[in-house]
Scaffold this motif. Structure first.
Motif, PDB file in Angstrom:
ATOM      1  N   ASN A 264      -4.893  -0.421 -10.454  1.00 52.03           N
ATOM      2  CA  ASN A 264      -6.098  -1.179 -10.830  1.00 52.03           C
ATOM      3  C   ASN A 264      -5.929  -2.013 -12.096  1.00 52.03           C
ATOM      4  OD1 ASN A 264      -7.737  -0.404  -8.661  1.00 52.03           O
ATOM      5  ND2 ASN A 264      -8.184   1.573  -9.647  1.00 52.03           N
ATOM      6  N   ILE A 265      -4.803  -1.878 -12.772  1.00 52.66           N
ATOM      7  CA  ILE A 265      -4.555  -2.716 -13.949  1.00 52.66           C
ATOM      8  C   ILE A 265      -3.658  -3.868 -13.515  1.00 52.66           C
ATOM      9  CG2 ILE A 265      -3.582  -2.816 -16.274  1.00 52.66           C
ATOM     10  CD1 ILE A 265      -4.196   0.138 -16.579  1.00 52.66           C
ATOM     11  N   ILE A 266      -4.239  -5.074 -13.555  1.00 49.85           N
ATOM     12  CA  ILE A 266      -3.525  -6.264 -13.105  1.00 49.85           C
ATOM     13  C   ILE A 266      -3.048  -7.050 -14.323  1.00 49.85           C
ATOM     14  CG2 ILE A 266      -3.616  -8.319 -11.666  1.00 49.85           C
ATOM     15  CD1 ILE A 266      -4.153  -5.684 -10.183  1.00 49.85           C
ATOM     16  N   LEU A 267      -1.727  -7.300 -14.393  1.00 52.52           N
ATOM     17  CA  LEU A 267      -1.153  -8.028 -15.524  1.00 52.52           C
ATOM     18  C   LEU A 267      -0.832  -9.479 -15.198  1.00 52.52           C
ATOM     19  CD1 LEU A 267       1.329  -5.332 -16.903  1.00 52.52           C
ATOM     20  CD2 LEU A 267      -1.048  -5.742 -17.562  1.00 52.52           C
ATOM     21  N   SER A 268      -0.578  -9.777 -13.926  1.00 53.71           N
ATOM     22  CA  SER A 268      -0.164 -11.138 -13.573  1.00 53.71           C
ATOM     23  C   SER A 268      -0.514 -11.430 -12.118  1.00 53.71           C
ATOM     24  CB  SER A 268       1.348 -11.321 -13.792  1.00 53.71           C
ATOM     25  OG  SER A 268       2.085 -10.326 -13.090  1.00 53.71           O
ATOM     26  N   LEU A 269      -0.767 -12.718 -11.830  1.00 58.52           N
ATOM     27  CA  LEU A 269      -1.066 -13.180 -10.472  1.00 58.52           C
ATOM     28  C   LEU A 269      -0.321 -14.490 -10.227  1.00 58.52           C
ATOM     29  CD1 LEU A 269      -4.954 -12.667 -10.351  1.00 58.52           C
ATOM     30  CD2 LEU A 269      -3.241 -11.234  -9.210  1.00 58.52           C
ATOM     31  N   TYR A 270       0.072 -14.695  -8.967  1.00 57.90           N
ATOM     32  CA  TYR A 270       0.686 -15.969  -8.614  1.00 57.90           C
ATOM     33  C   TYR A 270       0.500 -16.229  -7.125  1.00 57.90           C
ATOM     34  CZ  TYR A 270       3.995 -19.786  -8.153  1.00 57.90           C
ATOM     35  OH  TYR A 270       4.548 -21.003  -7.905  1.00 57.90           O
ATOM     36  N   VAL A 271       0.091 -17.459  -6.779  1.00 56.46           N
ATOM     37  CA  VAL A 271      -0.032 -17.876  -5.389  1.00 56.46           C
ATOM     38  C   VAL A 271       1.172 -18.750  -5.063  1.00 56.46           C
ATOM     39  CG1 VAL A 271      -1.403 -19.127  -3.698  1.00 56.46           C
ATOM     40  CG2 VAL A 271      -2.536 -17.764  -5.464  1.00 56.46           C
ATOM     41  N   ASP A 272       1.979 -18.317  -4.067  1.00 55.24           N
ATOM     42  CA  ASP A 272       3.199 -19.062  -3.764  1.00 55.24           C
ATOM     43  C   ASP A 272       2.933 -20.225  -2.816  1.00 55.24           C
ATOM     44  OD1 ASP A 272       3.075 -18.092  -1.150  1.00 55.24           O
ATOM     45  OD2 ASP A 272       4.506 -16.484  -1.500  1.00 55.24           O
ATOM     46  N   LYS A 273       3.996 -20.900  -2.400  1.00 56.57           N
ATOM     47  CA  LYS A 273       3.875 -22.094  -1.567  1.00 56.57           C
ATOM     48  C   LYS A 273       3.360 -21.779  -0.171  1.00 56.57           C
ATOM     49  CE  LYS A 273       7.645 -24.380  -4.017  1.00 56.57           C
ATOM     50  NZ  LYS A 273       9.023 -24.936  -3.927  1.00 56.57           N
ATOM     51  N   GLN A 274       3.485 -20.543   0.266  1.00 54.14           N
ATOM     52  CA  GLN A 274       2.970 -20.142   1.569  1.00 54.14           C
ATOM     53  C   GLN A 274       1.577 -19.530   1.464  1.00 54.14           C
ATOM     54  OE1 GLN A 274       6.317 -19.372   0.699  1.00 54.14           O
ATOM     55  NE2 GLN A 274       6.826 -21.254   1.795  1.00 54.14           N
ATOM     56  N   ASN A 275       0.927 -19.708   0.311  1.00 53.02           N
ATOM     57  CA  ASN A 275      -0.417 -19.212   0.054  1.00 53.02           C
ATOM     58  C   ASN A 275      -0.502 -17.692   0.143  1.00 53.02           C
ATOM     59  OD1 ASN A 275      -3.101 -19.836  -0.714  1.00 53.02           O
ATOM     60  ND2 ASN A 275      -3.819 -19.487   1.382  1.00 53.02           N
ATOM     61  N   ASN A 276       0.559 -17.030  -0.290  1.00 53.79           N
ATOM     62  CA  ASN A 276       0.543 -15.579  -0.433  1.00 53.79           C
ATOM     63  C   ASN A 276       0.289 -15.244  -1.901  1.00 53.79           C
ATOM     64  OD1 ASN A 276       1.379 -14.718   2.333  1.00 53.79           O
ATOM     65  ND2 ASN A 276       3.201 -15.903   1.785  1.00 53.79           N
ATOM     66  N   LEU A 277      -0.459 -14.194  -2.124  1.00 57.04           N
ATOM     67  CA  LEU A 277      -0.807 -13.801  -3.487  1.00 57.04           C
ATOM     68  C   LEU A 277       0.104 -12.680  -3.961  1.00 57.04           C
ATOM     69  CD1 LEU A 277      -2.767 -14.004  -5.919  1.00 57.04           C
ATOM     70  CD2 LEU A 277      -4.104 -12.173  -4.816  1.00 57.04           C
ATOM     71  N   TRP A 278       0.816 -12.952  -5.044  1.00 58.98           N
ATOM     72  CA  TRP A 278       1.657 -11.943  -5.690  1.00 58.98           C
ATOM     73  C   TRP A 278       0.863 -11.329  -6.836  1.00 58.98           C
ATOM     74  CZ3 TRP A 278       6.546 -10.802  -3.880  1.00 58.98           C
ATOM     75  CH2 TRP A 278       7.063 -11.685  -2.937  1.00 58.98           C
ATOM     76  N   ILE A 279       0.903 -10.021  -6.934  1.00 56.05           N
ATOM     77  CA  ILE A 279       0.093  -9.289  -7.902  1.00 56.05           C
ATOM     78  C   ILE A 279       1.010  -8.407  -8.731  1.00 56.05           C
ATOM     79  CG2 ILE A 279      -1.856  -7.713  -8.200  1.00 56.05           C
ATOM     80  CD1 ILE A 279      -2.406  -8.502  -5.099  1.00 56.05           C
ATOM     81  N   GLY A 280       1.044  -8.652 -10.035  1.00 57.16           N
ATOM     82  CA  GLY A 280       1.815  -7.807 -10.934  1.00 57.16           C
ATOM     83  C   GLY A 280       0.927  -6.767 -11.562  1.00 57.16           C
ATOM     84  N   THR A 281       1.228  -5.504 -11.341  1.00 59.45           N
ATOM     85  CA  THR A 281       0.382  -4.415 -11.848  1.00 59.45           C
ATOM     86  C   THR A 281       1.030  -3.773 -13.068  1.00 59.45           C
ATOM     87  OG1 THR A 281       1.398  -2.671 -10.508  1.00 59.45           O
ATOM     88  CG2 THR A 281      -0.315  -4.014  -9.468  1.00 59.45           C
ATOM     89  N   ASP A 282       0.276  -2.866 -13.672  1.00 57.63           N
ATOM     90  CA  ASP A 282       0.774  -2.193 -14.872  1.00 57.63           C
ATOM     91  C   ASP A 282       1.709  -1.033 -14.539  1.00 57.63           C
ATOM     92  OD1 ASP A 282       0.815  -1.640 -17.733  1.00 57.63           O
ATOM     93  OD2 ASP A 282      -0.336   0.143 -17.225  1.00 57.63           O
ATOM     94  N   SER A 283       1.463  -0.363 -13.427  1.00 55.17           N
ATOM     95  CA  SER A 283       2.320   0.781 -13.075  1.00 55.17           C
ATOM     96  C   SER A 283       2.608   0.873 -11.579  1.00 55.17           C
ATOM     97  CB  SER A 283       1.661   2.093 -13.535  1.00 55.17           C
ATOM     98  OG  SER A 283       0.399   2.258 -12.901  1.00 55.17           O
ATOM     99  N   GLY A 284       2.049  -0.037 -10.799  1.00 53.30           N
ATOM    100  CA  GLY A 284       2.258   0.018  -9.352  1.00 53.30           C
ATOM    101  C   GLY A 284       3.318  -0.924  -8.844  1.00 53.30           C
ATOM    102  N   GLY A 285       4.001  -1.597  -9.753  1.00 54.28           N
ATOM    103  CA  GLY A 285       5.040  -2.517  -9.329  1.00 54.28           C
ATOM    104  C   GLY A 285       4.463  -3.835  -8.852  1.00 54.28           C
ATOM    105  N   LEU A 286       5.172  -4.431  -7.920  1.00 62.44           N
ATOM    106  CA  LEU A 286       4.805  -5.746  -7.391  1.00 62.44           C
ATOM    107  C   LEU A 286       4.045  -5.572  -6.084  1.00 62.44           C
ATOM    108  CD1 LEU A 286       5.254  -8.793  -7.942  1.00 62.44           C
ATOM    109  CD2 LEU A 286       7.304  -8.643  -6.517  1.00 62.44           C
ATOM    110  N   ASN A 287       2.820  -6.125  -6.035  1.00 67.24           N
ATOM    111  CA  ASN A 287       2.010  -6.096  -4.819  1.00 67.24           C
ATOM    112  C   ASN A 287       2.009  -7.483  -4.199  1.00 67.24           C
ATOM    113  OD1 ASN A 287      -0.548  -3.583  -5.067  1.00 67.24           O
ATOM    114  ND2 ASN A 287       1.349  -3.686  -6.220  1.00 67.24           N
ATOM    115  N   LEU A 288       2.012  -7.507  -2.881  1.00 63.78           N
ATOM    116  CA  LEU A 288       1.894  -8.780  -2.184  1.00 63.78           C
ATOM    117  C   LEU A 288       0.704  -8.718  -1.235  1.00 63.78           C
ATOM    118  CD1 LEU A 288       3.108 -11.596  -1.472  1.00 63.78           C
ATOM    119  CD2 LEU A 288       4.136 -10.469   0.475  1.00 63.78           C
ATOM    120  N   TYR A 289      -0.194  -9.683  -1.386  1.00 63.92           N
ATOM    121  CA  TYR A 289      -1.333  -9.775  -0.470  1.00 63.92           C
ATOM    122  C   TYR A 289      -1.122 -10.993   0.417  1.00 63.92           C
ATOM    123  CZ  TYR A 289      -6.071 -10.400   1.291  1.00 63.92           C
ATOM    124  OH  TYR A 289      -7.167 -10.554   2.117  1.00 63.92           O
ATOM    125  N   GLN A 290      -1.021 -10.731   1.726  1.00 62.99           N
ATOM    126  CA  GLN A 290      -0.908 -11.810   2.690  1.00 62.99           C
ATOM    127  C   GLN A 290      -2.324 -12.257   3.060  1.00 62.99           C
ATOM    128  OE1 GLN A 290       2.143  -9.248   4.914  1.00 62.99           O
ATOM    129  NE2 GLN A 290       2.557 -11.322   5.634  1.00 62.99           N
TER     130      GLN A 290
END
Length: 1000
Positions: A264-290
């Motif tokens: 639940n702690i989000i440190l960074s976000l990025y939307v790539d060229k394919q409109n996928n959302l990358w989510i950088g968390t504090d302890s959960g690693g890298l999340n990808l939302y399609q």
């Protein structure tokens, strides 16, 4: 631990529809050990030419493809760089805890930036969190004083300060900002509010109805102009600015792990060229939302080298050139990865796969859309994509009605919808989905080890087993079996592959050769490997067969790669490593709708296009080698299964980066007086509109040019060509070398052009260019050379005139000297003639005196010899007297004393005479120095008495004198002379005198 939390733990490396692997993501790393200031990453920017800039807690690093370079701030202070930003003018900014800095390419350093506006400068002396460029080119920053400041770098308009106070009059602190599709500015605050700039002031938005109170860490807009909001403890929000609707993604124990974030702690976000959302968390690693599929997947930090991120705290995410995803972490530096395949994944947890079984899967998709996937050595799974449910089939030793055997090696659906399941050690299973039970049929021990199942044109089902081929009808009656032996038998009982071609012929791959059953004449045709025939099979162990669109047959072998059988030529073409194919074991072959052949190899997947171009996909693309399993292609979807779940993708929607990587020069090195001077390329490449230029002075004997590409993922695979216009106008290959060195260039202007080899990248090939101006030395300058030429020419003319005059003067002088010399010579000749006459007279007198002296000496010597000879005669007389006295004494019985004294006295005289012989020899040798020596040398047989005889004859003594000297008779002298004549080899006609006169 609940099942959901267990699933979240095991659900890693999930495949997603961006450049990501569905198996293990292959990462590369840059960290403190490789040159970064620190592993705490705050920001990453890849600039326009391809250089990667990394902000850390201690300063800025530059990664140019060759090395990592450190940049401290201009005042030398180690500061936290909160953000790096490249504006539309390609200027690089650094927002730090001590203010705003700007990169100066001319000095290759970051300088503190100041404005002419004192108020703005005061505001910039703070901790600056973010920087952003507005649509009008102005810059926006957020500082620690709670202001959003909009200003112009060129001071074109008045600086604007935005701030916001709550109902209690307390100023809020902005944490992050973003622009929407219309260029409007949105901001997130430290108390969880979402603000927007409207009418040149900050106003609240409809996000307030979420009642979020957690600080907003980061906001970003996607392609649909929806705003994604990451909080410091309240998870993730999706907010629609147009409708004011929102959706909250929050981790809880009740979540479906594929439908929400894992921290639940989000440190960074990025939307790539394919409109996928990358989510950088504090302890959960890298999340990808399609976004399109509304599913989440995760990449955690696990103890798998090169296949996991080094830290679960993700501080920054961005996508660079070539679609590389760059990930900054709190404790592990930078990780980056890339993949050309657009992949999806069904997790191993959802399929209930064992964790550590590396046995590959065979896959079947039935008519209802269910996916049947073997689970290594742990039975079979049926997955329903519609419900997301998985049914497990495992062999229970105590049950006779369930699955028989846990190692599944073949799957087949018959016309009645029944699933035929071949096992490695156990017998064939048939499962009826309608009745939800397994069907047993008698006498099936021969079906142990069923590797292949195929249907022929008559609807009969062929089983390829360890004991041959067995053919069944749809009522499960055994119609026929075929085993090894004879013209009508197989080449081996171990049947591994079956294929029914368009003619209805059955191709049968065995462990020992290839068989074709011709339906038309009920005959077998057989093929084997022949070491002496390159058009034969490359290997006898056949494991896969498929028909190609051109009616050729593709045969995959175990160890011999791929064979292509030509029906027209009736021979085989081998395709292996030399043709670019990775993998020697071809376990499966599929043909897609674009007529491409997809091979499941021990190295991964390989695609062969209709024009026989080969592309390989391996672990760097997320594809593992196939260990016992193979891929399945159904309609537009390719399925691959192993212990990491079921991966699938659409081959027709593959995304490749077809652009050639950008190439750029990183630095120059000039050699001067045996010392290298290193020049950062940015120092000379200030004007982007013009080709940069470097000047080589006369003392610069050598220049080396270092360059790199923006392709950080496969940079080691790039090869390069270059051209130095002015020296050679042809492209020259330097393979993978990224340094060019030129020495002793002649003065002039050159243009260096470098590009990636167009053979590997045919589209949009970019070049790096550099003008090289070689300055001439003083003596190489045109004016100097012209002056020297004129000087030399004038000198030559002067020398010619001077020489002509000198020669004439010398000629006149010589003529005068010749005349004078002639006179002098005549005079000297006359004087010399007179002197010669005088000398001749004097010489004549000297010779006469010398001859006179010699005659006198000769006469003296002769006289001396004569005297010695006379004394010798006297001696002989004495001896005769002694003899007579001795005779008388002998006759006297009483010798008298006086007689004895007389004899002694006579003997003494005789001794003196012996001394006289020595003196004789001395005198003789003075007259004839070499006579006696030569005589002894040439006639060593002569006795001493004979030598004396020769000496006396030489002196012309008579025989009488010789007899007296020797005390012998004349007859004895004659005998002695006769003997001497023989020893001297004298003839009768030769006399001694003549011989001794000529003797040498």
């Amino acid at each position: 631990m609940s099942f959901v939390r267990l699933s979240a733990l095991f659900l890693f490396f999930i495949l997603f529809s961006c450049k990501v692997t569905g198996q293990h993501i292959r990462f590369k790393y840059v960290n403190k050990d490789t040159g970064l200031y620190d592993n705490l990453i705050k920001s990453i920017v890849q600039d326009d030419k391809g250089t990667v800039w990394i902000a850390t807690s201690l300063g800025v690093n530059k990664l140019d493809g060759n090395e990592v370079k450190k940049y401290s701030l201009s005042n030398g202070t180690a500061a936290v760089v909160n953000m790096l930003y490249e504006d539309s003018r390609r200027q690089l900014w650094a927002a730090t805890e001590f203010g705003l800095y700007k990169y100066n390419s001319g000095t290759d350093r970051f300088d503190y930036w100041e404005s002419i506006d004192p108020k703005l400068n005061e505001a910039l002396k703070s901790d600056i969190f973010e920087i952003l460029e507005a649509d009008d080119g102005s810059l926006l920053i957020i500082n620690s004083h709670g202001y959003v400041i909009r200003f112009s770098e060129t001071n074109d308009f008045k600086t604007t300060f935005y701030s916001y106070k709550d109902t209690n009059g307390k100023r809020l602190y902005m944490k992050t900002m973003a622009k929407d599709a219309d260029g409007n500015l949105w901001l997130g605050t430290n108390d969880g509010r979402l603000l927007q700039v409207s009418d040149n002031r900050l106003v609240t938005t409809g996000f307030a109805k979420t009642k979020n109170e957690s600080a907003i860490q980061v906001i970003v807009f996607d392609d649909q102009n929806q705003l994604w909001i990451g909080t410091s403890g309240n998870g993730l929000f999706r907010f629609n600015p147009a409708t004011r609707d929102y959706k909250h993604y929050y981790k809880s124990n009740n979540n479906d792990v594929s439908k929400s974030i894992n921290d639940n702690i989000i440190l960074s976000l990025y939307v790539d060229k394919q409109n996928n959302l990358w989510i950088g968390t504090d302890s959960g690693g890298l999340n990808l939302y399609q976004i399109d599929e509304d599913t989440f997947s995760y990449i955690n930090s696990l103890a798998i080298p090169n296949y996991s991120i080094p830290d679960n705290s993700i501080s920054y995410i961005t996508q660079g050139y070539g679609d590389i995803i760059w990930v900054g972490t709190i404790h592990g530096g930078v990780s980056y990865f890339k993949n050309e395949l657009v992949l999806n994944n069904i997790s191993p947890v959802k399929l209930k796969f064992p964790k550590n079984d590396q046995q590959g899967s065979v896959v079947l998709k039935d008519k209802k859309g269910n996916l049947w996937v073997s689970a290594g050595r742990n039975g079979l799974r049926m997955y329903d994509p519609r419900s997301g449910r998985t049914k497990v089939f495992i062999d229970d030793p105590d049950s006779q009605t369930d699955l028989n055997g846990n190692i599944i090696i073949s799957l087949f659906e018959d016309p009645k919808g029944r699933i035929w399941i071949g096992t490695y050690w156990n017998v064939l299973n048939i499962y009826d989905p309608e009745k939800d039970k397994f069907i047993a049929f008698p006498k099936q021990d021969h079906t142990r080890g069923t590797f292949a199942i195929e249907k022929d044109d008559e609807g009969r089902i062929w089983l390829g087993c360890n004991s041959g081929i067995y053919i069944y009808d749809t009522d499960l009656n055994l119609i026929k079996s075929i085993q090894k032996g004879g013209a009508e038998g197989l080449t081996s009982n171990t049947v591994k592959a079956l294929y029914n071609d368009v003619k209805g012929d059955m191709w049968i791959g065995t462990r020992d050769g290839l068989n074709i059953y011709h339906k038309e004449n009920d005959k077998f045709e057989k093929f084997f490997f022949d070491v002496d025939d390159s058009t034969s099979l490359s290997c006898d162990n056949i494991v896969s067969i498929a028909g190609n669109e051109d009616l050729s047959i593709l045969i995959g072998t175990y160890g011999g790669a791929l064979n292509v059988y030509s029906r027209e030529k009736k021979n085989f073409k081998r395709i292996g490593a030399d043709e670019g194919l990775n993998g020697e074991i071809i376990r499966g072959i599929n043909i897609d709708n674009d007529k491409n052949a997809w091979l499941s190899t021990n190295s991964g997947l390989s695609k062969i296009s209709p024009d026989w171009q080969i592309e390989n996909f391996d672990i760097e693309h997320g594809i593992h080698g196939f260990n016992g399993g193979k891929a399945l292609l159904v309609n537009d979807t390719m399925y691959m299964g192993n212990s990491n779940g079921l991966t699938y993708f659409n081959p027709s929607k593959m995304v490749f980066d077809s652009l050639s990587p950008k190439i750029f020069i990183t630095k120059l090195r000039l050699l001067e007086n045996k010392t290298f001077e290193e020049i950062p390329f940015s120092v000379i490449a200030n004007n982007e509109e013009e080709i940069p230029e470097v000047m080589m002075l006369p003392d610069n004997d050598l220049i080396s040019v270092h360059f790199a590409t923006s392709d950080y993922w496969t940079s080691e695979k790039n090869s390069f060509v270059f051209m130095l216009e002015g020296l050679n106008d042809n492209w020259q290959s330097i393979q993978k070398q990224n340094i060019l060195t030129f020495a002793n260039l002649a003065p002039g202007n050159y243009l260096l052009r470098i590009k990636v080899n167009p053979e590997s990248n045919t589209e949009d090939v970019q070049e790096a260019m550099l003008k090289i101006v070689v300055k001439p030395s003083f003596f190489q300058m045109g004016v100097v050379r012209l002056g020297l030429l004129m000087f030399v020419f004038t000198g030559i003319i002067f020398l010619f005139v001077w020489r002509d005059r000198y020669i004439k003067a010398q000629r006149n002088r010589l003529e005068f000297l010749v005349k004078e010399k002639t006179k002098e010579i005549k005079r000297q000749e006359e004087e010399a003639f007179k002197k010669d006459l005088a000398l001749l007279e004097a010489e004549k007198k000297n010779q006469e005196l010398h001859r006179k002296r010699l005659r006198e000496e000769l006469n003296f010597k002769i006289e001396e010899l004569t005297n010695y000879t006379l004394r010798t005669l006297q001696k002989n007389d004495l001896l005769i007297g002694i003899k007579e006295m001795l005779v008388k004494a002998k006759s006297n019985p009483k010798p008298q004393k006086i007689q004895t004294s007389a004899i002694v006295s006579m003997i003494d005289d005789s001794l003196r005479f012996d001394k006289d012989w020595e003196d004789f020899y001395t005198l003789f040798n003075q007259l004839h120095p070499t006579f006696i020596k030569s005589l002894k040398t040439q006639h060593p047989e002569l006795s001493e008495r004979e030598i004396k005889l020769c000496s006396l004859i030489k002196l012309k003594f008579t025989s009488q004198h010789i007899a007296t000297l020797f005390g012998i008779s004349l007859s004895s002298v004659k005998v002695a002379r006769h003997r001497l004549r023989k020893k001297l080899y004298l003839s009768k006609d030769e006399d001694f005198e003549t011989f001794f006169e000529t003797f040498k």
